[in-house]
Design an enzyme around this catalytic site. Structure first.
Site, short mmCIF file in Angstrom:
data_model
loop_
_atom_site.label_atom_id
_atom_site.label_comp_id
_atom_site.label_asym_id
_atom_site.label_seq_id
_atom_site.Cartn_x
_atom_site.Cartn_y
_atom_site.Cartn_z
N ARG A 1 -0.70 -16.90 -2.99
CA ARG A 1 -0.68 -17.93 -4.20
C ARG A 1 -2.11 -18.15 -4.53
O ARG A 1 -3.12 -17.52 -3.71
CB ARG A 1 0.11 -19.26 -3.74
CG ARG A 1 1.58 -19.13 -3.78
CD ARG A 1 2.23 -20.36 -3.30
NE ARG A 1 1.86 -21.48 -4.06
CZ ARG A 1 2.10 -22.62 -3.46
NH1 ARG A 1 2.44 -22.88 -2.21
NH2 ARG A 1 1.41 -23.66 -4.42
N ARG B 1 11.06 -17.27 -35.46
CA ARG B 1 12.06 -16.22 -34.95
C ARG B 1 12.15 -16.03 -33.43
O ARG B 1 13.08 -15.35 -32.66
CB ARG B 1 11.92 -14.93 -35.58
CG ARG B 1 12.26 -14.81 -37.07
CD ARG B 1 12.26 -13.41 -37.61
NE ARG B 1 11.22 -12.85 -37.90
CZ ARG B 1 10.66 -11.69 -37.94
NH1 ARG B 1 11.51 -10.75 -37.72
NH2 ARG B 1 9.46 -11.44 -38.13
N ASN C 1 6.95 -11.03 -33.05
CA ASN C 1 7.75 -12.21 -33.60
C ASN C 1 9.18 -12.70 -33.03
O ASN C 1 9.69 -13.63 -33.39
CB ASN C 1 8.07 -11.59 -35.21
CG ASN C 1 6.96 -11.61 -35.98
OD1 ASN C 1 5.96 -12.20 -36.30
ND2 ASN C 1 6.60 -10.10 -36.08
N GLY D 1 0.66 -5.41 -46.20
CA GLY D 1 -0.14 -5.50 -47.32
C GLY D 1 -0.68 -4.17 -47.42
O GLY D 1 -0.88 -3.62 -46.32
N ALA E 1 4.50 -16.18 15.00
CA ALA E 1 5.69 -16.46 14.05
C ALA E 1 5.79 -17.83 13.76
O ALA E 1 5.94 -18.64 14.59
CB ALA E 1 6.89 -15.42 14.48
N ALA F 1 -3.36 -18.89 -34.89
CA ALA F 1 -2.29 -19.05 -34.10
C ALA F 1 -1.61 -20.46 -34.51
O ALA F 1 -1.10 -21.35 -33.79
CB ALA F 1 -2.85 -19.12 -32.49
N SER G 1 3.99 -19.13 18.65
CA SER G 1 4.86 -19.29 17.74
C SER G 1 5.42 -20.72 17.47
O SER G 1 5.52 -21.43 18.37
CB SER G 1 6.20 -18.46 18.03
OG SER G 1 6.05 -17.12 18.36
N TYR H 1 -5.28 -12.16 -34.43
CA TYR H 1 -4.10 -12.89 -34.33
C TYR H 1 -3.72 -13.23 -33.20
O TYR H 1 -3.60 -12.38 -32.15
CB TYR H 1 -2.97 -12.29 -35.27
CG TYR H 1 -3.77 -11.90 -36.52
CD1 TYR H 1 -3.41 -12.96 -37.76
CD2 TYR H 1 -4.42 -10.98 -37.04
CE1 TYR H 1 -3.69 -12.76 -38.89
CE2 TYR H 1 -5.19 -11.03 -38.26
CZ TYR H 1 -4.68 -11.80 -39.35
OH TYR H 1 -5.51 -11.66 -40.61
N ASN I 1 -2.51 -2.83 -44.03
CA ASN I 1 -3.44 -4.08 -43.68
C ASN I 1 -2.89 -4.64 -42.23
O ASN I 1 -1.75 -5.13 -42.16
CB ASN I 1 -3.30 -4.96 -44.56
CG ASN I 1 -4.43 -6.26 -44.34
OD1 ASN I 1 -5.16 -6.07 -43.47
ND2 ASN I 1 -4.21 -7.46 -44.62
#
Ligand code: UD1
Ligand code: CA
Length: 449
Positions: free
Chosen positions: A316, A15, A227, A141, A363, A9, A388, A103, A170
């Protein structure tokens, strides 16, 4: 056989047109390199080494955030794939077993494919290379196979016309015993068209040493590398298509599959229902029978059986919903447990809190958890009734079966069974508005003249 992962990496990813290292761009909610690590999940992984170069510090930090045990090795200069692999040698010194080179920008290698490579190793091949039949071999390759044995890999730039006609390409993924791999890599030179140290040269070097190499074949789709931003977007679409198909296959109802976005590690149980427009961030488990209604965003949370979330809810990290809990519209939950049967149905923020069994949170209730420096905890007892627009100024605790009157600002603990009332006193002024309104109307008539 234990297998270590070496994930390359170090490249810049020019690019991508980005200030961020390529492997940190996110695919399915996690940095791209995390997918390469996940490819190894069917193996008995001994150690993981990420070889980083461009943006080293950022990559190291992201690796830490994933898993403290990942070793991040530095490749100062990008002198080729063999040179990159060599940078992992120190981290793997004395680690027994095989190593596989993966990779950081190639996210779709299936665990089964690496298992097939491990099987080829077990059958006696010293070096196993992953190849694929390319629809358009282009600049890949080429794998030269003679009488069933892989004899060499030739890079496109160095290939003859006859070699360029080979369609078996490859992928770059290689497996060998770790110590053998590093010995081979150390013998690689850079006398080639690119002046780089090619990992691919190890096949010929192995052959000269009397070691056998073999190629395992996978589908071209698995070797897809990223890429550009366009390729990243296409990879995301591919990932989502598969994740949706898998969820449907596992017995999850998706009403509009194309509008649901999964993360790399999302787990959804059988008979759960996911309504349209739901986005999963990393670390979510939704259990069987739960329902995620439309327009929800979930990350780092756990939704138990038969719980209902949304529409328009945000869960969350650290949100823990027990069986049958209900979290309704425009509610945000963070680092909080909502116990079985409890309800937080409308317009609330519940953070750093515990909401007991069958409690009803009215609420607009807010846990005021942050004093600008520290976060504080709120406890809401079982069977309590929170009126509330209650403000819970944490740290604070509401006892079991207690209640707070509408609009109360809770600044002290409320004992079990008690009622807390704390709001501005209201006055009534008889006839006041009628008189005021007449005066205002009269003024307007004068102005309009
Ligand atoms: C490589 C293979 C090629 C194969 C192709 C598949 C070699 C010599 N060639 O070519 O046979 O068909 O992959 O995509 O291995 N990297 C580093 N440090 C380096 C060089 C590369 O970390 O010094 C990383 C890059 O970030 C990239 C990967 O290794 O992720 C592949 O390198 P790249 O230069 O793109 O190799 P290719 O020319 O594509
Ligand atoms: Ca490449």
């Amino acid at each position: 056989m234990p297998v270590s992962l070496i994930v390359l990496a170090a490249g810049q990813g020019t690019r991508m047109q980005s200030d961020r290292p390529k492997v940190l761009h996110e695919l399915a909610g996690v940095p791209m390199f995390v997918h390469a690590l996940a490819s190894g999940r069917g193996l008995d992984v001994a150690r993981t080494v990420l070889v980083a170069g461009h943006g080293f510090e950022a990559v190291e930090k992201a690796a830490r955030a994933q898993d403290d045990d990942i070793v991040v090795a530095r490749q100062g200069e990008q002198r080729g794939t063999a040179h990159a692999v060599a940078q992992a040698a120190e981290a793997l010194a004395g680690v027994a077993g095989d190593a596989v080179v993966l990779y950081g920008d190639t996210p779709f290698i299936r665990p089964e494919t690496l298992e097939a490579m491990a099987a080829a190793r077990a059958e006696g091949a010293d070096v196993v290379v992953l190849g694929f039949d390319a629809a358009d071999p282009g600049r890949y390759g080429r794998l030269v196979v003679e009488a069933g044995a892989l004899t060499r890999i030739v890079e496109f730039k160095d290939a003859t016309e006859a070699e360029r006609a080979i369609g078996f390409c490859n992928s770059g993924v290689v497996m060998a015993e770790a110590s053998v791999l590093f010995d081979l890599v150390a013998a690689v030179g850079n006398d080639n068209a690119a002046g780089e140290y090619y990992l691919t040269d190890i096949v010929e070097i192995a052959r000269a040493r009397g070691l056998a190499s073999t190629a395992v074949r996978c589908d071209e789709a698995e070797t897809l590398g990223i890429n550009t931003r366009a390729e990243l977007a296409r990879a995301e679409a591919l990932f989502q298509d598969r994740a949706r198909a898998e969820a449907l296959g596992d017995g999850v109802t998706l009403i509009a599959p194309e509008t649901v976005f999964f993360a790399q590690d999302t787990v959804v149980g059988r008979d759960a229902v996911i309504e349209p427009n739901v986005v999963f961030g990393p670390g979510v488990t939704v259990e069987t029978g739960a329902r995620i209604r439309a327009f929800c965003h979930l990350e780092g949370c756990h939704v138990s059986r038969d719980a209902v979330v949304g529409p328009y809810a945000r869960l969350r990290p650290g949100a823990e919903l027990a069986e049958g809990a209900k979290v309704g519209n425009f509610v945000e939950i963070k680092q909080a447990e909502i116990a079985a049967g409890a309800k937080v149905n409308h317009l609330s923020y519940i953070g750093d809190a515990f909401v007991g069994e069958n409690a009803n949170v009215g609420a607009g209730t807010i846990t005021c958890n942050y004093d600008g420096v520290f976060k504080h905890h709120s406890h809401i007892g079982a069977h309590s009734f929170i009126g509330s627009n209650t403000m819970l100024v944490a740290p604070v605790s509401i006892g079991d079966g207690a209640m707070t009157a509408t609009g109360t600002v809770v600044t002290r603990n409320v004992p079990a069974g008690a009622m807390a009332v704390g709001r501005a006193r209201m006055d009534i002024k008889d006839g006041f508005w009628t008189r005021m309104y007449e005066k205002l109307k009269a003024r307007k008539v004068r102005q309009d003249k």
